[in-house]
Design a protein around this motif. Structure first.
Motif, PDB file in Angstrom:
ATOM      1  N   ASN A 108     138.734  69.783   2.463  1.00  0.00           N
ATOM      2  CA  ASN A 108     139.126  70.276   3.807  1.00  0.00           C
ATOM      3  C   ASN A 108     139.043  71.186   4.261  1.00  0.00           C
ATOM      4  OD1 ASN A 108     141.471  68.579   2.828  1.00  0.00           O
ATOM      5  ND2 ASN A 108     141.500  70.044   1.107  1.00  0.00           N
ATOM      6  N   VAL A 109     139.621  71.826   6.152  1.00  0.00           N
ATOM      7  CA  VAL A 109     138.747  72.666   6.861  1.00  0.00           C
ATOM      8  C   VAL A 109     139.978  73.236   6.908  1.00  0.00           C
ATOM      9  CG1 VAL A 109     138.666  72.945   9.231  1.00  0.00           C
ATOM     10  CG2 VAL A 109     137.942  71.007   8.226  1.00  0.00           C
ATOM     11  N   LEU A 110     139.579  75.104   6.014  1.00  0.00           N
ATOM     12  CA  LEU A 110     140.586  75.941   6.898  1.00  0.00           C
ATOM     13  C   LEU A 110     139.738  77.074   7.798  1.00  0.00           C
ATOM     14  CD1 LEU A 110     139.946  76.335   3.118  1.00  0.00           C
ATOM     15  CD2 LEU A 110     141.367  75.083   4.151  1.00  0.00           C
ATOM     16  N   THR A 159     155.864  82.833   1.432  1.00  0.00           N
ATOM     17  CA  THR A 159     155.012  81.107   1.933  1.00  0.00           C
ATOM     18  C   THR A 159     154.681  80.867   0.926  1.00  0.00           C
ATOM     19  OG1 THR A 159     155.054  82.012   4.679  1.00  0.00           O
ATOM     20  CG2 THR A 159     153.829  79.862   3.882  1.00  0.00           C
ATOM     21  N   ASN A 160     154.875  79.256   0.368  1.00  0.00           N
ATOM     22  CA  ASN A 160     154.334  78.742  -0.847  1.00  0.00           C
ATOM     23  C   ASN A 160     154.079  77.002   0.435  1.00  0.00           C
ATOM     24  OD1 ASN A 160     155.099  80.301  -2.252  1.00  0.00           O
ATOM     25  ND2 ASN A 160     156.864  79.115  -2.735  1.00  0.00           N
ATOM     26  N   ILE A 161     152.671  76.755   0.011  1.00  0.00           N
ATOM     27  CA  ILE A 161     152.037  75.713   0.443  1.00  0.00           C
ATOM     28  C   ILE A 161     151.560  74.844  -0.899  1.00  0.00           C
ATOM     29  CG2 ILE A 161     149.523  75.155   1.384  1.00  0.00           C
ATOM     30  CD1 ILE A 161     150.189  77.324   3.068  1.00  0.00           C
ATOM     31  N   LEU A 162     151.764  73.599  -0.970  1.00  0.00           N
ATOM     32  CA  LEU A 162     151.558  72.939  -2.253  1.00  0.00           C
ATOM     33  C   LEU A 162     150.315  72.012  -1.782  1.00  0.00           C
ATOM     34  CD1 LEU A 162     153.392  70.947  -4.579  1.00  0.00           C
ATOM     35  CD2 LEU A 162     152.806  68.958  -2.887  1.00  0.00           C
ATOM     36  N   VAL A 163     149.921  72.092  -2.990  1.00  0.00           N
ATOM     37  CA  VAL A 163     148.452  70.946  -3.055  1.00  0.00           C
ATOM     38  C   VAL A 163     148.403  70.336  -4.652  1.00  0.00           C
ATOM     39  CG1 VAL A 163     145.878  71.267  -3.655  1.00  0.00           C
ATOM     40  CG2 VAL A 163     147.134  73.318  -2.455  1.00  0.00           C
ATOM     41  N   TYR A 164     148.361  68.382  -3.989  1.00  0.00           N
ATOM     42  CA  TYR A 164     148.789  67.882  -4.716  1.00  0.00           C
ATOM     43  C   TYR A 164     147.079  67.028  -4.917  1.00  0.00           C
ATOM     44  CZ  TYR A 164     149.399  65.253  -0.839  1.00  0.00           C
ATOM     45  OH  TYR A 164     148.831  65.131   0.592  1.00  0.00           O
ATOM     46  N   PRO A 165     146.858  66.491  -6.383  1.00  0.00           N
ATOM     47  CA  PRO A 165     145.408  65.604  -6.535  1.00  0.00           C
ATOM     48  C   PRO A 165     145.910  64.243  -5.615  1.00  0.00           C
ATOM     49  CG  PRO A 165     146.946  65.995  -8.526  1.00  0.00           C
ATOM     50  CD  PRO A 165     148.273  66.106  -7.318  1.00  0.00           C
ATOM     51  N   LYS A 166     144.938  63.873  -5.479  1.00  0.00           N
ATOM     52  CA  LYS A 166     144.509  62.731  -5.161  1.00  0.00           C
ATOM     53  C   LYS A 166     143.226  62.065  -4.766  1.00  0.00           C
ATOM     54  CE  LYS A 166     146.461  59.944  -0.862  1.00  0.00           C
ATOM     55  NZ  LYS A 166     145.251  59.094   0.517  1.00  0.00           N
ATOM     56  N   GLU A 167     143.074  61.385  -5.838  1.00  0.00           N
ATOM     57  CA  GLU A 167     142.137  60.797  -6.778  1.00  0.00           C
ATOM     58  C   GLU A 167     141.337  60.083  -5.500  1.00  0.00           C
ATOM     59  OE1 GLU A 167     141.198  58.017  -9.936  1.00  0.00           O
ATOM     60  OE2 GLU A 167     143.211  59.273 -10.856  1.00  0.00           O
ATOM     61  N   ASP A 168     141.968  59.045  -4.413  1.00  0.00           N
ATOM     62  CA  ASP A 168     140.843  58.886  -3.231  1.00  0.00           C
ATOM     63  C   ASP A 168     140.873  59.638  -2.348  1.00  0.00           C
ATOM     64  OD1 ASP A 168     143.707  58.118  -2.708  1.00  0.00           O
ATOM     65  OD2 ASP A 168     143.207  56.516  -2.632  1.00  0.00           O
ATOM     66  N   HIS A 169     141.224  61.187  -2.553  1.00  0.00           N
ATOM     67  CA  HIS A 169     141.512  62.014  -1.191  1.00  0.00           C
ATOM     68  C   HIS A 169     139.982  61.512   0.138  1.00  0.00           C
ATOM     69  CE1 HIS A 169     142.115  65.980   0.951  1.00  0.00           C
ATOM     70  NE2 HIS A 169     140.643  65.689   0.605  1.00  0.00           N
ATOM     71  N   THR A 170     140.625  62.282   0.863  1.00  0.00           N
ATOM     72  CA  THR A 170     140.208  61.776   2.383  1.00  0.00           C
ATOM     73  C   THR A 170     140.260  63.023   2.706  1.00  0.00           C
ATOM     74  OG1 THR A 170     139.658  59.447   2.482  1.00  0.00           O
ATOM     75  CG2 THR A 170     139.164  60.566   4.111  1.00  0.00           C
ATOM     76  N   PRO A 171     139.301  63.527   3.905  1.00  0.00           N
ATOM     77  CA  PRO A 171     139.533  64.872   3.819  1.00  0.00           C
ATOM     78  C   PRO A 171     140.110  64.404   5.508  1.00  0.00           C
ATOM     79  CG  PRO A 171     137.361  65.054   2.953  1.00  0.00           C
ATOM     80  CD  PRO A 171     138.437  64.130   3.081  1.00  0.00           C
ATOM     81  N   ALA A 172     140.831  65.632   5.843  1.00  0.00           N
ATOM     82  CA  ALA A 172     141.549  65.197   7.695  1.00  0.00           C
ATOM     83  C   ALA A 172     140.470  65.825   8.488  1.00  0.00           C
ATOM     84  CB  ALA A 172     142.801  66.350   7.788  1.00  0.00           C
ATOM     85  N   SER A 173     140.242  65.351   9.526  1.00  0.00           N
ATOM     86  CA  SER A 173     139.291  65.713  10.573  1.00  0.00           C
ATOM     87  C   SER A 173     140.320  66.993  11.173  1.00  0.00           C
ATOM     88  CB  SER A 173     139.489  64.600  11.466  1.00  0.00           C
ATOM     89  OG  SER A 173     140.666  63.965  11.945  1.00  0.00           O
ATOM     90  N   PHE A 174     141.400  68.031  10.800  1.00  0.00           N
ATOM     91  CA  PHE A 174     141.623  69.440  11.247  1.00  0.00           C
ATOM     92  C   PHE A 174     141.553  70.153  10.613  1.00  0.00           C
ATOM     93  CE2 PHE A 174     145.044  65.958  10.218  1.00  0.00           C
ATOM     94  CZ  PHE A 174     146.233  66.543   9.509  1.00  0.00           C
ATOM     95  N   THR A 175     141.676  71.668  10.914  1.00  0.00           N
ATOM     96  CA  THR A 175     142.144  71.978  10.721  1.00  0.00           C
ATOM     97  C   THR A 175     143.835  72.167   9.218  1.00  0.00           C
ATOM     98  OG1 THR A 175     141.145  74.016  11.569  1.00  0.00           O
ATOM     99  CG2 THR A 175     142.699  75.267   9.961  1.00  0.00           C
ATOM    100  N   VAL A 176     143.600  72.538   8.252  1.00  0.00           N
ATOM    101  CA  VAL A 176     144.621  72.399   7.646  1.00  0.00           C
ATOM    102  C   VAL A 176     145.503  73.672   6.544  1.00  0.00           C
ATOM    103  CG1 VAL A 176     143.794  70.410   6.370  1.00  0.00           C
ATOM    104  CG2 VAL A 176     143.932  71.738   5.383  1.00  0.00           C
TER     105      VAL A 176
END
Length: 123
Positions: A115-117, A46-63
Motif C-alpha cells: 500500500n502506498v503511503l 482519528t481511527n483507520i481500519l486495517v483488515y486482512p485480505k488474503e488475495d490483497h492487491t495494493p491500490a495504485s494510489f496513496t491510501v
C-alpha cells in the motif's frame, strides 16, 4: 443523513502481523486489534481500519498521508528505520526521494503489503 456521523477509512493488507509491526514499530503509531481487525489510532482522534485480505492487491494510489512540519527530517528518520522511498515517472525527485515541484513537498513509500503511503509538508 451522514453530516454528524464520524466516518472512518480503511484498507486491506495481506499479513496482519507484518502490518502491525510496521505501523506500530516502524511508524510509531498506536494500534489496537479486535475481531481480527487492526485500528490505527491517528492524532486528532482519528481511527483507520486495517483488515486482512488474503488475495490483497495494493491500490495504485496513496491510501494514507502523514503531514509533517519538516519533510527532510521525517524522510531521514524513516530511512533510518529501513523505509525505502518510491520514485515515480513524471516526478522529479531529489536524492532523498522527495518531490518538491508544484504542491506540497511529498515522499512516497510502501507498507509491507504494498500500500502506498506518503509524508508531505505544506510549503
Amino acid at each position: 443523513m451522514f453530516r454528524d456521523t464520524k466516518a472512518f477509512s480503511g484498507f486491506a493488507v495481506d499479513d496482519m502481523r507484518q502490518a502491525k509491526n510496521f505501523y506500530s514499530e516502524t511508524l510509531g503509531l498506536r494500534v489496537s486489534e479486535e475481531y481480527g481487525l487492526m485500528t490505527l489510532h491517528i492524532a486528532g482522534d482519528t481511527n483507520i481500519l486495517v483488515y486482512p485480505k488474503e488475495d490483497h492487491t495494493p491500490a495504485s494510489f496513496t491510501v494514507l498521508n502523514f503531514p509533517v512540519d519538516d519533510i527532510d527530517r521525517a524522510v531521514e528518520e524513516l530511512a533510518g528505520r529501513g523505509v525505502r522511498f518510491e520514485r515515480y515517472d513524471g516526478f522529479e525527485m531529489d536524492d532523498k526521494g522527495v518531490f518538491r515541484g508544484g504542491g506540497p513537498y511529498i515522499a512516497w513509500f510502501k507498507d509491507p503489503a504494498g500500500n502506498v503511503l506518503s509524508v508531505l509538508q505544506e510549503r
